[in-house]
Design a protein around this motif. Structure first.
Motif, short mmCIF file in Angstrom:
data_model
loop_
_atom_site.label_atom_id
_atom_site.label_comp_id
_atom_site.label_asym_id
_atom_site.label_seq_id
_atom_site.Cartn_x
_atom_site.Cartn_y
_atom_site.Cartn_z
N VAL A 80 0.83 -1.20 0.00
CA VAL A 80 0.00 0.00 0.00
C VAL A 80 0.87 1.25 0.00
O VAL A 80 0.62 2.20 -0.77
N GLN A 81 1.89 1.26 0.82
CA GLN A 81 2.76 2.44 0.91
C GLN A 81 3.54 2.67 -0.38
O GLN A 81 3.69 3.80 -0.85
N LYS A 82 4.02 1.58 -0.98
CA LYS A 82 4.78 1.70 -2.22
C LYS A 82 3.91 2.22 -3.35
O LYS A 82 4.32 3.11 -4.12
N LEU A 83 2.68 1.70 -3.45
CA LEU A 83 1.79 2.14 -4.51
C LEU A 83 1.28 3.55 -4.28
O LEU A 83 1.08 4.31 -5.23
N ARG A 132 -11.92 -3.28 0.02
CA ARG A 132 -11.25 -2.73 1.19
C ARG A 132 -9.79 -2.35 0.91
O ARG A 132 -9.29 -1.37 1.49
N THR A 133 -9.11 -3.11 0.04
CA THR A 133 -7.70 -2.80 -0.22
C THR A 133 -7.54 -1.47 -0.97
O THR A 133 -6.63 -0.70 -0.69
N ILE A 134 -8.42 -1.24 -1.93
CA ILE A 134 -8.36 0.02 -2.68
C ILE A 134 -8.77 1.19 -1.78
O ILE A 134 -8.21 2.30 -1.88
N GLU A 135 -9.72 0.98 -0.90
CA GLU A 135 -10.11 2.03 0.04
C GLU A 135 -8.95 2.36 0.98
O GLU A 135 -8.72 3.53 1.33
N LEU A 149 -5.82 2.02 0.19
CA LEU A 149 -4.86 2.73 -0.65
C LEU A 149 -5.24 4.19 -0.80
O LEU A 149 -4.38 5.08 -0.69
N ARG A 150 -6.51 4.45 -1.04
CA ARG A 150 -6.96 5.84 -1.17
C ARG A 150 -6.69 6.61 0.12
O ARG A 150 -6.22 7.76 0.08
N ALA A 151 -6.97 6.00 1.26
CA ALA A 151 -6.74 6.66 2.55
C ALA A 151 -5.26 6.97 2.74
O ALA A 151 -4.90 8.04 3.25
N ALA A 152 -4.39 6.03 2.34
CA ALA A 152 -2.95 6.24 2.48
C ALA A 152 -2.47 7.41 1.62
O ALA A 152 -1.66 8.23 2.06
N ASN A 189 -4.86 14.26 -3.32
CA ASN A 189 -6.26 13.85 -3.43
C ASN A 189 -6.45 12.87 -4.58
O ASN A 189 -6.22 13.19 -5.74
N VAL A 190 -6.84 11.64 -4.24
CA VAL A 190 -7.15 10.64 -5.25
C VAL A 190 -8.54 10.10 -4.96
O VAL A 190 -8.92 9.90 -3.80
N THR A 191 -9.32 9.91 -5.99
CA THR A 191 -10.69 9.40 -5.82
C THR A 191 -10.79 7.97 -6.34
O THR A 191 -9.90 7.49 -7.04
N ILE A 192 -11.87 7.30 -5.96
CA ILE A 192 -12.17 5.99 -6.54
C ILE A 192 -13.01 6.27 -7.79
O ILE A 192 -14.12 6.78 -7.71
N GLY A 193 -12.43 5.95 -8.94
CA GLY A 193 -13.05 6.33 -10.22
C GLY A 193 -14.21 5.46 -10.65
O GLY A 193 -14.87 5.76 -11.64
N GLY A 194 -14.47 4.40 -9.91
CA GLY A 194 -15.57 3.50 -10.24
C GLY A 194 -15.14 2.06 -10.07
O GLY A 194 -14.02 1.75 -9.68
#
Length: 301
Positions: A224-227, A248-251, A253-256, A263-268
């Motif tokens: 998560v940190q590397k990405l 949950r993993t992508i969420e 990642l977004r939080a990190a 600012n990064v969003t979940i695009g869908g």
């Protein structure tokens, strides 16, 4: 039913109960993933009795044969599967099918053109359906195999195949046109797992998956940190969840990423290892691919 019990039962059924198909019987065809089910349906049509094992949202990497699958598999004349160890949990089951013809779609392709992978026993990335040209080759391959099984329907299968290839050619043109509006520097696709490498190669995207090629591999804190550092460096605007992978993993990642001031969003949600719900546009290969590309481009442009 435990895995060992299912395999033992399949062994008994396949060896002792399978009989030769009579000339006037409808060919019983079983497919694994929903992408392959859609492909075979387009070619076989009313001339085959088709049953798919995996529905919408099902992860083939982790799929295990159920009691209900035993009946489908034991009554099949032909089984089409992806191969390249995509259906990892079913490999042992397929090995027991001595009297049933099992056909890997990946056998239609030249291995020298495939993307290498150290995570699969085949040493190749199995997500071949994200290359439209490969899917055209798979179409011709299925036409050939069904024609061999039912020679009297060869003309129909060839006509269906030719029609479907025209649709795939149109799809490729549409996808290329849609993607052209996205500048190359914005073509960075970050998803839950590495299912989109063939898509990236075909349409000039840099593709990164949090979990690697197989969802059987868990993403750790370091991943998560590397990405997250990569996303910030590349100024990625949006990342994507997948319909067949827990979000949950992508969420996380977004939080990190957001915690570091970017600012990064979940695009869908993208369809990766399975199509959408049956009877919807996304429940077809063509509809799924168009939906994915529109979702990606709209979120990143």
């Amino acid at each position: 039913m435990k895995k060992g019990t299912i395999i033992l039962l399949l062994s008994v059924i396949f060896v002792s109960c399978k009989t030769e198909k009579k000339a006037n019987d409808t060919l019983n065809v079983v497919t694994t993933t929903s992408m392959i089910t859609d492909l075979v349906k387009n070619i076989g049509g009313e001339h085959i009795n088709l049953q798919g094992l995996m529905g919408s949202g099902v992860d083939p990497h982790l799929y295990k044969a159920s009691e209900g699958d035993v009946s489908k598999l034991s009554n099949a004349d032909i089984i089409f599967y992806n191969g390249l160890h995509l259906e990892g949990k079913l490999v042992e089951v397929f090995e027991k099918m001595k009297n049933i013809k099992t056909i890997a779609i990946a056998n239609a392709l030249d291995e020298s053109t495939l993307i290498g992978s150290e995570y699969f026993a085949s040493n190749y990335d199995p997500h071949i359906w994200f290359n439209v040209d490969y899917w055209m080759q798979a179409t011709r391959f299925v036409v050939k195999k069904l024609s061999e099984a039912i020679p009297e329907q060869k003309v129909a299968f060839e006509a269906n195949g030719a029609n479907y290839i025209k649709q795939l050619e149109s799809l490729k043109t549409t996808l290329t046109s849609t993607i052209q509006v996205l500048p190359k520097e914005k073509r960075v696709l970050v998803t839950a797992h590495d299912a989109f490498n063939y898509f990236g190669k075909a349409f000039d995207f840099e593709v990164v998956g949090l979990q690697g090629l197989s969802t059987a591999t868990e993403a750790g804190v370091q991943d998560v940190q590397k990405l997250s550092a990569f996303i910030i460096e590349k100024h990625v605007k949006a990342i994507f969840i997948e319909s067949s992978v827990p979000k949950r993993t992508i969420e996380a990642l977004r939080a990190a990423v957001n915690s570091k001031g970017h600012n990064v969003t979940i695009g869908g949600s993208l369809y990766s290892d399975a199509l959408g719900n049956a009877e919807t546009i996304e429940g077809t290969y063509i509809g799924m691919f168009e939906y994915n590309v529109n979702t990606i481009v709209n979120a990143l442009k």
